[in-house]
Write a protein that holds these residues in place. Sequence first.
Motif, PDB file in Angstrom:
ATOM      1  N   ASN A 140       5.007 114.113 -70.310  1.00  0.00           N
ATOM      2  CA  ASN A 140       4.726 115.536 -70.164  1.00  0.00           C
ATOM      3  C   ASN A 140       3.850 116.085 -71.284  1.00  0.00           C
ATOM      4  O   ASN A 140       3.025 116.983 -71.062  1.00  0.00           O
ATOM      5  CB  ASN A 140       6.054 116.320 -70.086  1.00  0.00           C
ATOM      6  CG  ASN A 140       6.944 116.083 -71.302  1.00  0.00           C
ATOM      7  OD1 ASN A 140       7.177 114.935 -71.695  1.00  0.00           O
ATOM      8  ND2 ASN A 140       7.419 117.135 -71.916  1.00  0.00           N
ATOM      9  N   LEU A 141       4.000 115.540 -72.501  1.00  0.00           N
ATOM     10  CA  LEU A 141       3.220 116.089 -73.627  1.00  0.00           C
ATOM     11  C   LEU A 141       1.747 115.687 -73.535  1.00  0.00           C
ATOM     12  O   LEU A 141       0.869 116.443 -73.934  1.00  0.00           O
ATOM     13  CB  LEU A 141       3.820 115.638 -74.967  1.00  0.00           C
ATOM     14  CG  LEU A 141       5.279 116.077 -75.178  1.00  0.00           C
ATOM     15  CD1 LEU A 141       5.851 115.459 -76.442  1.00  0.00           C
ATOM     16  CD2 LEU A 141       5.367 117.599 -75.260  1.00  0.00           C
TER      17      LEU A 141
ATOM     18  N   THR B 171       4.650 112.022 -80.657  1.00  0.00           N
ATOM     19  CA  THR B 171       4.394 110.966 -79.673  1.00  0.00           C
ATOM     20  C   THR B 171       3.145 110.182 -80.070  1.00  0.00           C
ATOM     21  O   THR B 171       2.086 110.767 -80.324  1.00  0.00           O
ATOM     22  CB  THR B 171       4.269 111.506 -78.226  1.00  0.00           C
ATOM     23  OG1 THR B 171       3.529 110.565 -77.433  1.00  0.00           O
ATOM     24  CG2 THR B 171       3.615 112.866 -78.130  1.00  0.00           C
ATOM     25  N   VAL B 172       3.298 108.861 -80.114  1.00  0.00           N
ATOM     26  CA  VAL B 172       2.215 107.998 -80.587  1.00  0.00           C
ATOM     27  C   VAL B 172       1.082 107.958 -79.561  1.00  0.00           C
ATOM     28  O   VAL B 172      -0.051 108.369 -79.843  1.00  0.00           O
ATOM     29  CB  VAL B 172       2.747 106.569 -80.885  1.00  0.00           C
ATOM     30  CG1 VAL B 172       1.610 105.635 -81.269  1.00  0.00           C
ATOM     31  CG2 VAL B 172       3.789 106.629 -81.987  1.00  0.00           C
ATOM     32  N   THR B 173       1.381 107.509 -78.331  1.00  0.00           N
ATOM     33  CA  THR B 173       0.297 107.412 -77.343  1.00  0.00           C
ATOM     34  C   THR B 173      -0.173 108.815 -76.923  1.00  0.00           C
ATOM     35  O   THR B 173      -1.329 108.980 -76.549  1.00  0.00           O
ATOM     36  CB  THR B 173       0.698 106.579 -76.109  1.00  0.00           C
ATOM     37  OG1 THR B 173       1.952 107.042 -75.636  1.00  0.00           O
ATOM     38  CG2 THR B 173       0.786 105.108 -76.431  1.00  0.00           C
TER      39      THR B 173
ATOM     40  N   ASP C 240      10.759 100.138 -83.346  1.00  0.00           N
ATOM     41  CA  ASP C 240      10.394  98.805 -82.856  1.00  0.00           C
ATOM     42  C   ASP C 240      10.971  97.674 -83.716  1.00  0.00           C
ATOM     43  O   ASP C 240      10.770  96.499 -83.423  1.00  0.00           O
ATOM     44  CB  ASP C 240       8.865  98.656 -82.779  1.00  0.00           C
ATOM     45  CG  ASP C 240       8.297  99.381 -81.569  1.00  0.00           C
ATOM     46  OD1 ASP C 240       9.077  99.836 -80.721  1.00  0.00           O
ATOM     47  OD2 ASP C 240       7.056  99.506 -81.477  1.00  0.00           O
TER      48      ASP C 240
ATOM     49  N   VAL D 150      14.748 107.699 -81.708  1.00  0.00           N
ATOM     50  CA  VAL D 150      13.487 107.852 -80.967  1.00  0.00           C
ATOM     51  C   VAL D 150      13.685 107.667 -79.460  1.00  0.00           C
ATOM     52  O   VAL D 150      13.193 108.466 -78.659  1.00  0.00           O
ATOM     53  CB  VAL D 150      12.407 106.888 -81.508  1.00  0.00           C
ATOM     54  CG1 VAL D 150      11.105 107.039 -80.734  1.00  0.00           C
ATOM     55  CG2 VAL D 150      12.170 107.128 -82.998  1.00  0.00           C
TER      56      VAL D 150
END
Length: 420
Positions: free
Chosen positions: A125-126, A164-166, A307, A329
């Motif tokens: 959504n972001l 958010t990374v991506t 990760d 996360v």
Amino acid sequence: MDKLIIKGGVSLKGEIRIAGAKNSALPILASTLLTHETVQICNLPHLYDITTMIELLGCMGVQPIIDEKLNVEVNSSTIQDFSAPYELVKTMRASILVLGPLLTRYGKAEVALPGGCAIGSRPVNLHISALQAMGADIVVEDGYIKASVDGKLRGAHIFMDLVTVTGTENVMMAATLAKGQTIIENAAREPEVVDLANCLVTMGAEISGQGTDTIVIDGVEDLKSCSYSVMPDRIETGTYLIAAAATRGHIKAKDTRPDILESVLSKLEQVGAEIKVGEDWIELDMHDKRPNAVSLRTAPYPAFPTDMQAQFTALNSVANGTGSITETVFENRFMHVHEMNRMGASIRVEGNTVIVDGVEALKGAPVMATDLRASASLIIAGLVSENETSVDRIYHIDRGYECIEEKLQSLGAQIRRVSS
Ligand code: UD1
């Protein structure tokens, strides 16, 4: 389907070379859609996810060329199709990274909506709301994100509700060719975001603030040809170091970057490891000692990476004492715990925390991998088990770890791949 068979009980010893970072290679490959000139990408890791991204470019009519040194050249001027089909998006969520580049350069994009996955619901959504704030017209129908823009995207002031990374990467790529200035607040500070920004700058983009939580992008008319070498994979580096610590070993990871692994190295020191670093190497020595349990909490960079959470759970399972690990996360990233308990670990889940009481050694068992990093943690669990472990569904591991069994074998591990 392939399996890994591991005979545990060997301390890892020796040297390995770390591959290029999957999580920067993927957005950098997507960024080649931003220019009609040729972009050369070096130090790409040999992974399924990279093959999937190259296949995705191929579906659009772009044919990357791999040279004799395994560098990839991409010229996207032959593009004919502006969509990412569900068949590829379902195998790799990072396919969403083509949305921003396609939209800003060609004014249209259709990307299958990624579903949930083993570690959580993982909405996008972001990504969508930020691109809408830049003037994109976006509808989600028939399982696809259908985006278009009349003319050019325009710069906007965007506050990301969550880090958010991506999402940060998609918006940053879209903003490079937008009209005017874009400011991304609460941006992801991950080193992979910085690596992508540095690649875009080499292509002629105007970006500042990468590595901080405010990134400013001034749109330019065109991006151009460049050659860029992907940074080393910090998660691969950390995984081997944790495996060495769990097995009371002594290894040197070469072609890596200690400066982006501070939170992990500090935990490994608490475990009892002696750590030495140079500019591009890290050496870890346990001096044959059993590791001490550590407690940690995952959060966006520079805090402890999600990760690497599962791998530390494996280490704690055979450590001295009790450690607690809190995941902030993703909502469902403890699937590995049940498999480790089947191997004799003593781990209980309390909400978003796992409490691990270390035992002397695990007992080998057939286990099943559920996601990429969980697979790595089960391999570590196998390495510290008394007898044989077989890890099933290892296609997950091949998505993100280059030649894992060869690298572990070179460190002395007894591990082999079998087809069943
Ligand atoms: C990236 C990494 C992944 C890593 C993760 C967190 C890549 C290809 N993958 O994934 O390895 O585990 O960062 O460091 O780089 N969220 C929303 N709405 C959105 C976007 C995200 O609610 O639009 C939530 C997610 O559900 C999650 C959190 O934000 O809870 C962080 O996710 P995000 O940083 O976006 O992860 P990815 O970029 O998918």
